[in-house]
Design a protein around this motif. Structure first.
Motif, PDB file in Angstrom:
ATOM      1  N   VAL A  79       4.604 -15.056  68.215  1.00  0.00           N
ATOM      2  CA  VAL A  79       3.684 -15.304  67.099  1.00  0.00           C
ATOM      3  C   VAL A  79       4.121 -14.503  65.879  1.00  0.00           C
ATOM      4  O   VAL A  79       4.128 -15.014  64.752  1.00  0.00           O
ATOM      5  CB  VAL A  79       2.238 -14.937  67.503  1.00  0.00           C
ATOM      6  N   ARG A  80       4.502 -13.232  66.102  1.00  0.00           N
ATOM      7  CA  ARG A  80       4.923 -12.384  64.990  1.00  0.00           C
ATOM      8  C   ARG A  80       6.146 -12.981  64.279  1.00  0.00           C
ATOM      9  O   ARG A  80       6.215 -12.999  63.046  1.00  0.00           O
ATOM     10  CB  ARG A  80       5.235 -10.982  65.492  1.00  0.00           C
ATOM     11  N   ALA A  81       7.095 -13.495  65.038  1.00  0.00           N
ATOM     12  CA  ALA A  81       8.288 -14.102  64.444  1.00  0.00           C
ATOM     13  C   ALA A  81       7.917 -15.346  63.637  1.00  0.00           C
ATOM     14  O   ALA A  81       8.460 -15.585  62.555  1.00  0.00           O
ATOM     15  CB  ALA A  81       9.291 -14.459  65.537  1.00  0.00           C
ATOM     16  N   CYS A  82       6.982 -16.122  64.151  1.00  0.00           N
ATOM     17  CA  CYS A  82       6.560 -17.327  63.436  1.00  0.00           C
ATOM     18  C   CYS A  82       5.802 -16.967  62.161  1.00  0.00           C
ATOM     19  O   CYS A  82       5.943 -17.635  61.138  1.00  0.00           O
ATOM     20  CB  CYS A  82       5.694 -18.196  64.340  1.00  0.00           C
ATOM     21  N   VAL A  83       5.009 -15.904  62.222  1.00  0.00           N
ATOM     22  CA  VAL A  83       4.284 -15.452  61.026  1.00  0.00           C
ATOM     23  C   VAL A  83       5.273 -15.105  59.912  1.00  0.00           C
ATOM     24  O   VAL A  83       5.074 -15.474  58.741  1.00  0.00           O
ATOM     25  CB  VAL A  83       3.394 -14.234  61.362  1.00  0.00           C
ATOM     26  N   GLU A  84       6.350 -14.409  60.266  1.00  0.00           N
ATOM     27  CA  GLU A  84       7.366 -14.044  59.275  1.00  0.00           C
ATOM     28  C   GLU A  84       8.046 -15.296  58.700  1.00  0.00           C
ATOM     29  O   GLU A  84       8.296 -15.388  57.501  1.00  0.00           O
ATOM     30  CB  GLU A  84       8.404 -13.127  59.915  1.00  0.00           C
ATOM     31  N   ARG A  85       8.332 -16.230  59.562  1.00  0.00           N
ATOM     32  CA  ARG A  85       8.962 -17.484  59.126  1.00  0.00           C
ATOM     33  C   ARG A  85       8.038 -18.252  58.175  1.00  0.00           C
ATOM     34  O   ARG A  85       8.472 -18.763  57.139  1.00  0.00           O
ATOM     35  CB  ARG A  85       9.277 -18.328  60.357  1.00  0.00           C
ATOM     36  N   MET A  86       6.757 -18.346  58.507  1.00  0.00           N
ATOM     37  CA  MET A  86       5.814 -19.072  57.663  1.00  0.00           C
ATOM     38  C   MET A  86       5.621 -18.372  56.315  1.00  0.00           C
ATOM     39  O   MET A  86       5.465 -19.027  55.281  1.00  0.00           O
ATOM     40  CB  MET A  86       4.468 -19.231  58.373  1.00  0.00           C
ATOM     41  N   ALA A  87       5.622 -17.052  56.322  1.00  0.00           N
ATOM     42  CA  ALA A  87       5.490 -16.316  55.062  1.00  0.00           C
ATOM     43  C   ALA A  87       6.688 -16.583  54.162  1.00  0.00           C
ATOM     44  O   ALA A  87       6.543 -16.770  52.947  1.00  0.00           O
ATOM     45  CB  ALA A  87       5.349 -14.823  55.338  1.00  0.00           C
ATOM     46  N   ALA A  88       7.885 -16.602  54.752  1.00  0.00           N
ATOM     47  CA  ALA A  88       9.086 -16.887  53.970  1.00  0.00           C
ATOM     48  C   ALA A  88       9.074 -18.320  53.462  1.00  0.00           C
ATOM     49  O   ALA A  88       9.492 -18.599  52.328  1.00  0.00           O
ATOM     50  CB  ALA A  88      10.331 -16.633  54.821  1.00  0.00           C
ATOM     51  N   GLY A  89       8.585 -19.243  54.268  1.00  0.00           N
ATOM     52  CA  GLY A  89       8.491 -20.636  53.830  1.00  0.00           C
ATOM     53  C   GLY A  89       7.533 -20.809  52.675  1.00  0.00           C
ATOM     54  O   GLY A  89       7.802 -21.541  51.722  1.00  0.00           O
ATOM     55  N   GLU A  90       6.404 -20.117  52.751  1.00  0.00           N
ATOM     56  CA  GLU A  90       5.437 -20.203  51.663  1.00  0.00           C
ATOM     57  C   GLU A  90       6.009 -19.613  50.371  1.00  0.00           C
ATOM     58  O   GLU A  90       5.776 -20.144  49.280  1.00  0.00           O
ATOM     59  CB  GLU A  90       4.155 -19.479  52.052  1.00  0.00           C
ATOM     60  N   ALA A  91       6.767 -18.519  50.519  1.00  0.00           N
ATOM     61  CA  ALA A  91       7.394 -17.920  49.336  1.00  0.00           C
ATOM     62  C   ALA A  91       8.354 -18.909  48.689  1.00  0.00           C
ATOM     63  O   ALA A  91       8.431 -19.013  47.457  1.00  0.00           O
ATOM     64  CB  ALA A  91       8.126 -16.645  49.720  1.00  0.00           C
ATOM     65  N   TYR A  92       9.086 -19.649  49.506  1.00  0.00           N
ATOM     66  CA  TYR A  92      10.017 -20.638  48.959  1.00  0.00           C
ATOM     67  C   TYR A  92       9.261 -21.775  48.279  1.00  0.00           C
ATOM     68  O   TYR A  92       9.619 -22.199  47.169  1.00  0.00           O
ATOM     69  CB  TYR A  92      10.914 -21.200  50.052  1.00  0.00           C
ATOM     70  N   VAL A  93       8.241 -22.283  48.938  1.00  0.00           N
ATOM     71  CA  VAL A  93       7.477 -23.398  48.357  1.00  0.00           C
ATOM     72  C   VAL A  93       6.884 -23.005  47.003  1.00  0.00           C
ATOM     73  O   VAL A  93       6.917 -23.781  46.042  1.00  0.00           O
ATOM     74  CB  VAL A  93       6.372 -23.848  49.335  1.00  0.00           C
ATOM     75  N   GLU A  94       6.373 -21.785  46.924  1.00  0.00           N
ATOM     76  CA  GLU A  94       5.796 -21.325  45.659  1.00  0.00           C
ATOM     77  C   GLU A  94       6.877 -21.141  44.597  1.00  0.00           C
ATOM     78  O   GLU A  94       6.678 -21.489  43.423  1.00  0.00           O
ATOM     79  CB  GLU A  94       5.040 -20.014  45.867  1.00  0.00           C
ATOM     80  N   SER A  95       8.014 -20.595  44.989  1.00  0.00           N
ATOM     81  CA  SER A  95       9.103 -20.396  44.032  1.00  0.00           C
ATOM     82  C   SER A  95       9.646 -21.730  43.542  1.00  0.00           C
ATOM     83  O   SER A  95       9.874 -21.919  42.332  1.00  0.00           O
ATOM     84  CB  SER A  95      10.225 -19.585  44.695  1.00  0.00           C
ATOM     85  N   ALA A  96       9.841 -22.655  44.455  1.00  0.00           N
ATOM     86  CA  ALA A  96      10.310 -23.986  44.058  1.00  0.00           C
ATOM     87  C   ALA A  96       9.292 -24.659  43.142  1.00  0.00           C
ATOM     88  O   ALA A  96       9.655 -25.402  42.216  1.00  0.00           O
ATOM     89  CB  ALA A  96      10.557 -24.842  45.293  1.00  0.00           C
ATOM     90  N   GLY A  97       8.027 -24.373  43.382  1.00  0.00           N
ATOM     91  CA  GLY A  97       6.986 -24.980  42.556  1.00  0.00           C
ATOM     92  C   GLY A  97       7.082 -24.590  41.090  1.00  0.00           C
ATOM     93  O   GLY A  97       6.698 -25.366  40.203  1.00  0.00           O
ATOM     94  N   VAL A  98       7.594 -23.384  40.824  1.00  0.00           N
ATOM     95  CA  VAL A  98       7.770 -22.961  39.428  1.00  0.00           C
ATOM     96  C   VAL A  98       8.787 -23.868  38.739  1.00  0.00           C
ATOM     97  O   VAL A  98       8.548 -24.375  37.637  1.00  0.00           O
ATOM     98  CB  VAL A  98       8.220 -21.487  39.357  1.00  0.00           C
ATOM     99  N   GLY A  99       9.905 -24.075  39.414  1.00  0.00           N
ATOM    100  CA  GLY A  99      10.931 -24.947  38.839  1.00  0.00           C
ATOM    101  C   GLY A  99      10.477 -26.396  38.741  1.00  0.00           C
ATOM    102  O   GLY A  99      10.732 -27.067  37.734  1.00  0.00           O
ATOM    103  N   ILE A 100       9.799 -26.863  39.773  1.00  0.00           N
ATOM    104  CA  ILE A 100       9.307 -28.251  39.748  1.00  0.00           C
ATOM    105  C   ILE A 100       8.256 -28.412  38.653  1.00  0.00           C
ATOM    106  O   ILE A 100       8.161 -29.472  38.009  1.00  0.00           O
ATOM    107  CB  ILE A 100       8.742 -28.634  41.128  1.00  0.00           C
ATOM    108  N   GLY A 101       7.489 -27.350  38.418  1.00  0.00           N
ATOM    109  CA  GLY A 101       6.523 -27.412  37.321  1.00  0.00           C
ATOM    110  C   GLY A 101       7.209 -27.546  35.970  1.00  0.00           C
ATOM    111  O   GLY A 101       6.770 -28.340  35.113  1.00  0.00           O
ATOM    112  N   HIS A 102       8.290 -26.797  35.770  1.00  0.00           N
ATOM    113  CA  HIS A 102       9.040 -26.927  34.516  1.00  0.00           C
ATOM    114  C   HIS A 102       9.686 -28.309  34.398  1.00  0.00           C
ATOM    115  O   HIS A 102       9.732 -28.897  33.305  1.00  0.00           O
ATOM    116  CB  HIS A 102      10.120 -25.843  34.436  1.00  0.00           C
ATOM    117  N   TRP A 103      10.176 -28.809  35.524  1.00  0.00           N
ATOM    118  CA  TRP A 103      10.759 -30.151  35.528  1.00  0.00           C
ATOM    119  C   TRP A 103       9.687 -31.195  35.185  1.00  0.00           C
ATOM    120  O   TRP A 103       9.927 -32.122  34.405  1.00  0.00           O
ATOM    121  CB  TRP A 103      11.371 -30.422  36.899  1.00  0.00           C
ATOM    122  N   GLY A 104       8.491 -31.012  35.714  1.00  0.00           N
ATOM    123  CA  GLY A 104       7.404 -31.931  35.392  1.00  0.00           C
ATOM    124  C   GLY A 104       7.045 -31.890  33.911  1.00  0.00           C
ATOM    125  O   GLY A 104       6.781 -32.944  33.296  1.00  0.00           O
ATOM    126  N   GLU A 105       7.036 -30.701  33.311  1.00  0.00           N
ATOM    127  CA  GLU A 105       6.784 -30.601  31.869  1.00  0.00           C
ATOM    128  C   GLU A 105       7.877 -31.308  31.076  1.00  0.00           C
ATOM    129  O   GLU A 105       7.603 -31.987  30.073  1.00  0.00           O
ATOM    130  CB  GLU A 105       6.738 -29.132  31.443  1.00  0.00           C
TER     131      GLU A 105
END
Length: 247
Positions: A79-105
């Motif tokens: 579970v601990r390993a999966c928690v770390e993986r999910m946290a890293a995935g969320e960080a990526y999704v949020e970071s990508a969202g910044v760029g996708i937001g600029h692309w949308g603008e």
């Protein structure tokens, strides 16, 4: 006189039996002595009653099985390993969202200009601002994706057997979130790649590697296709926000 001899014989027989008992102690052991003397043979039961036993039967009486601690620990580690993986995935999704937001603008600016809701000067100002942010958008999101990919997945959670109920509940929640995360990561990558492709095309045109006509045709094609991946990212991001927590 005869009565006296009978008493003497009975006394002698008693001494013989006592002697036999003393001689036989090493052979009989304490179990034999208890059987012969009527001693208490229930000491083990008393030990179980006061909680002093530590053998397998004692563990079973407490609702435990041999190795249960190890099974529980394996579950917690997974579970601990999966928690770390999910946290890293969320960080990526949020970071990508910044760029996708600029692309949308960037895309929306042309849409609004064609609709007459913004002037060309305003459109170009939006283009410049988002274009200058583009390289950092891509670099930061790429680093976040690499961090996510470097961590093991949550597959081990699906093979847990005999896990404690709370660990099993955590595992189920993490597996459900991983499914949603996989979709969100894919949508993030697709949307960010559209932005990176357009940034590369603008750089190639600026460097003289592409004619103005070719650059315009490529831009129009990208502008027309962009809403699909942008919308897919928005939907996946919303589903991720509603997914069970993995913690």
């Amino acid at each position: 006189m005869p009565r006296q001899r009978k008493r003497e014989r009975r006394g002698t027989a008693g001494l013989v039996i006592a002697a036999l008992l003393v001689i036989g102690l090493p052979l009989l052991g304490w179990a034999g002595v208890n059987a012969l003397t009527g001693g208490d043979s229930g000491n083990d039961s008393a030990g179980a009653a006061d909680g002093s036993r530590t053998d397998a039967a004692g563990e079973a009486s407490r609702g435990e099985t041999p190795g249960s601690f190890e099974v529980a620990q394996i579950g917690r580690d997974a579970v601990r390993a999966c928690v770390e993986r999910m946290a890293a995935g969320e960080a990526y999704v949020e970071s990508a969202g910044v760029g996708i937001g600029h692309w949308g603008e960037h895309v929306q600016a042309r849409t609004d200009m064609l609709a007459g809701t913004v002037a060309q000067e305003e459109m170009r100002a939006i283009w410049k601002r988002t274009r200058l942010s583009g390289p950092d958008d891509v670099a930061q999101a790429t680093a976040a994706l690499e961090a996510y990919d470097a961590l093991p997945g949550c597959g081990d959670l699906g093979s847990l057997e005999g896990a404690l109920p709370e660990v099993a509940d955590q595992a189920a929640a993490c597996l459900e979130r991983e499914t949603v995360m996989t979709t969100a990561v894919a949508a993030s990558t697709a949307g960010l790649q559209d932005w990176a492709n357009h940034l590369n095309a603008m750089a190639a045109h600026a460097d003289g590697e592409m004619t103005a006509a070719a650059a315009q045709d490529l831009w129009v094609a990208s502008w027309e296709a962009a809403p699909v991946n942008i919308a897919a990212y928005d939907d996946a991001h919303a589903l991720l926000a509603a997914a069970p927590a993995c913690e």
